[in-house]
Design a protein around this motif. Structure first.
Motif, short mmCIF file in Angstrom:
data_model
loop_
_atom_site.label_atom_id
_atom_site.label_comp_id
_atom_site.label_asym_id
_atom_site.label_seq_id
_atom_site.Cartn_x
_atom_site.Cartn_y
_atom_site.Cartn_z
N LEU A 259 0.84 -1.19 0.00
CA LEU A 259 0.00 0.00 0.00
C LEU A 259 0.88 1.24 0.00
O LEU A 259 1.95 1.27 0.60
N GLY B 186 -2.55 4.85 1.09
CA GLY B 186 -3.88 4.26 1.15
C GLY B 186 -4.33 3.56 -0.11
O GLY B 186 -5.45 3.01 -0.15
N ASP B 187 -3.51 3.54 -1.14
CA ASP B 187 -3.86 2.88 -2.39
C ASP B 187 -3.04 1.61 -2.59
O ASP B 187 -1.90 1.50 -2.12
N PHE B 188 -3.62 0.67 -3.32
CA PHE B 188 -2.94 -0.58 -3.60
C PHE B 188 -1.93 -0.39 -4.73
O PHE B 188 -2.22 0.26 -5.74
N TYR C 100 -9.87 -2.36 -4.96
CA TYR C 100 -9.23 -2.47 -3.64
C TYR C 100 -10.09 -1.76 -2.61
O TYR C 100 -10.45 -0.59 -2.78
N GLY D 267 -9.76 -2.71 1.22
CA GLY D 267 -9.32 -2.77 2.61
C GLY D 267 -8.14 -3.68 2.84
O GLY D 267 -7.60 -4.29 1.91
N GLN E 176 -0.62 -0.33 7.23
CA GLN E 176 -0.42 0.22 5.89
C GLN E 176 1.01 -0.08 5.41
O GLN E 176 1.23 -0.32 4.22
N LEU F 210 -4.84 -8.18 1.94
CA LEU F 210 -5.39 -7.11 1.11
C LEU F 210 -6.74 -7.58 0.58
O LEU F 210 -6.87 -8.70 0.09
N ASP G 171 -10.78 -0.42 6.22
CA ASP G 171 -10.95 0.07 4.86
C ASP G 171 -9.75 0.92 4.46
O ASP G 171 -8.81 1.10 5.23
N ARG G 172 -9.77 1.43 3.25
CA ARG G 172 -8.60 2.16 2.75
C ARG G 172 -8.30 3.41 3.58
O ARG G 172 -7.18 3.96 3.51
N HIS G 173 -9.28 3.87 4.40
CA HIS G 173 -9.06 5.03 5.26
C HIS G 173 -8.72 4.64 6.70
O HIS G 173 -8.60 5.49 7.57
#
Length: 415
Positions: free
Chosen positions: A182, A185-187, A205, A207, A212, A218, A310-312
């Protein structure tokens, strides 16, 4: 057996149901619906007799399709078409309304089978490839443990599957990935040639587990179904994988029909009690069974929900188990588990509807450790209904049961 099961194991935990009123309501239900059930079956017999007679009179000659259709309409076997109409069902879980995924059917009398199906929502892609003939290869029969050569074939096949369902941007293949990670926050995926790429569809993507900086899992979504890439460089499989992937977990059986009918042989009160007791365990979340395998005792229970970030970085919870439907018997069968006032057996379908709906209140009322319906519905599969009259009968039956049990209207849903 059935009476004591309901009195001792079911009703004490349902605070809003009085025992005397409960059995009185069942008596009223049977007084109303047993005669209607018999009348529907008599109509079936009458229609079948007329159809049999028609064929006997026709002999061995060929049938005139138009004349035969006219005959079937005249006797009421074929019903008139109705004007187009619209209907909307509320309170339906996504697994029924919008997720296209596999469905299992399992005999509810066998607790081990029932639990296997409940827990089959998530499964290992690596195990499926390694342990079946999806990969054609002569396995090393002399090896008692893990076969590294077959493991490499599994890794290659899994990478090709990821290319289809999680394509990377600009066209590189997952087989060339040396690290899944990651960034902000992005894959991203680091390739063997040093390039860094993301997903062709970044929204897939959703979570992760771990941190991180060093995620251990993933999570992705494709066509409404989830998959999880598990990362562990210290695992036997992870050490052999170029990106340290130890497994890929796929969301699979999103629904399961717990079957009281064709796949079981519940012939008496004791059998029906076992059926309902296992359903109680599923609705309460505490069904378990212990069995011996390879000389070891194994206890199987209902798995928990799956928790990610989650991504956040906020908690994301996904269902860990199949959404359960309960298949009642059709209108034909009767059971000596309950006898009518004239000493004859009660319609088994009426009993199934009453007792399985009662038990489903554990889920509806939050008296469970393993939530089933997240929208507050009960899904009852009602098989072998012959025509609209029999469907209308079931609608009336479910409506009466909702009233007797204090369940909100339209909670019991027919499938």
């Amino acid at each position: 057996d059935l009476y004591h099961f309901v009195e001792d194991e079911v009703l004490p935990e349902l605070d809003d149901i009085d025992s005397k009123k409960y059995w009185s309501n069942l008596e009223s239900l049977l007084d109303e619906f047993a005669p209607r059930n018999r009348a529907l079956l008599a109509k079936r017999d009458d229609l079948q007799a007329k159809i049999d007679d028609y064929h006997k009179k026709s002999g061995n000659g060929s049938l005139d399709p138009k004349a035969y259709e006219s005959f079937l309409r005249d006797i009421g076997y074929l019903q008139p078409s109705v004007e187009p109409f619209q209907i909307e069902t509320k309170g339906v879980d996504d697994e029924v309304s919008s997720i296209a995924g596999p469905q299992l059917v399992v005999p509810i009398m066998n607790a081990r089978f029932a639990l296997n199906a409940v827990n089959a929502r998530w499964g290992s892609l690596f195990d499926a490839l390694y342990g079946t003939d999806l990969i054609e290869q002569q396995r090393n029969e002399t090896s008692k443990g893990y076969d590294p050569a077959r493991g490499q074939l599994v890794i290659q096949k899994a990478a090709a599957i990821l290319d289809d369902i999680l394509p990377l941007e600009a066209g590189p293949h997952h087989a060339s990935v040396i690290s899944y990670c990651l960034k902000d926050g992005d894959f991203i995926a680091k390739m063997r040639d040093g390039h860094v790429v993301g997903l062709k569809t970044p929204e897939q993507y959703i979570g992760f587990k771990g941190s991180q900086e060093a995620p251990t899992s993933l999570l992705f979504r494709n066509n409404g179904l989830h998959l999880e890439i598990k990362i562990d460089p210290n695992n036997q499989v992870g050490r052999a994988h170029p990106a340290s992937v130890k497994d890929i977990i796929l969301e699979s059986a999103v629904t399961t029909i717990q079957d009281c009918e064709d796949s079981v042989a519940a012939v008496d009160a004791a059998d029906k009690t076992l059926v309902y007791r296992n359903w109680l365990g599923l609705m309460r979340g505490d069904l378990s069974t212990t069995f011996s395998k390879n000389g070891k005792n194994i206890t199987r229970t209902m798995v928990e929900d799956r928790i990610y970030l989650d991504r956040h970085g906020k908690q994301l919870v996904l269902p860990g188990r199949s959404l359960l439907l309960i298949r009642n018997v059709g209108h034909l069968m009767t059971s000596d588990a309950v006898l009518l006032s004239d000493g004859t057996e009660a319609p088994e379908g009426v009993l199934d509807a009453y007792f399985t709906s009662t038990i489903a209140k554990f889920d509806l009322d939050g008296k469970t450790t393993r939530k089933n319906s997240r929208t507050g519905s009960v899904y009852i599969v009602k098989p072998k209904m012959h025509g609209p009259e029999e469907v209308a009968f079931t609608v009336s039956l479910f409506t009466a049961i909702e009233q007797y049990l204090g369940i909100s209207p339209l909670t019991l849903k027919i499938g």
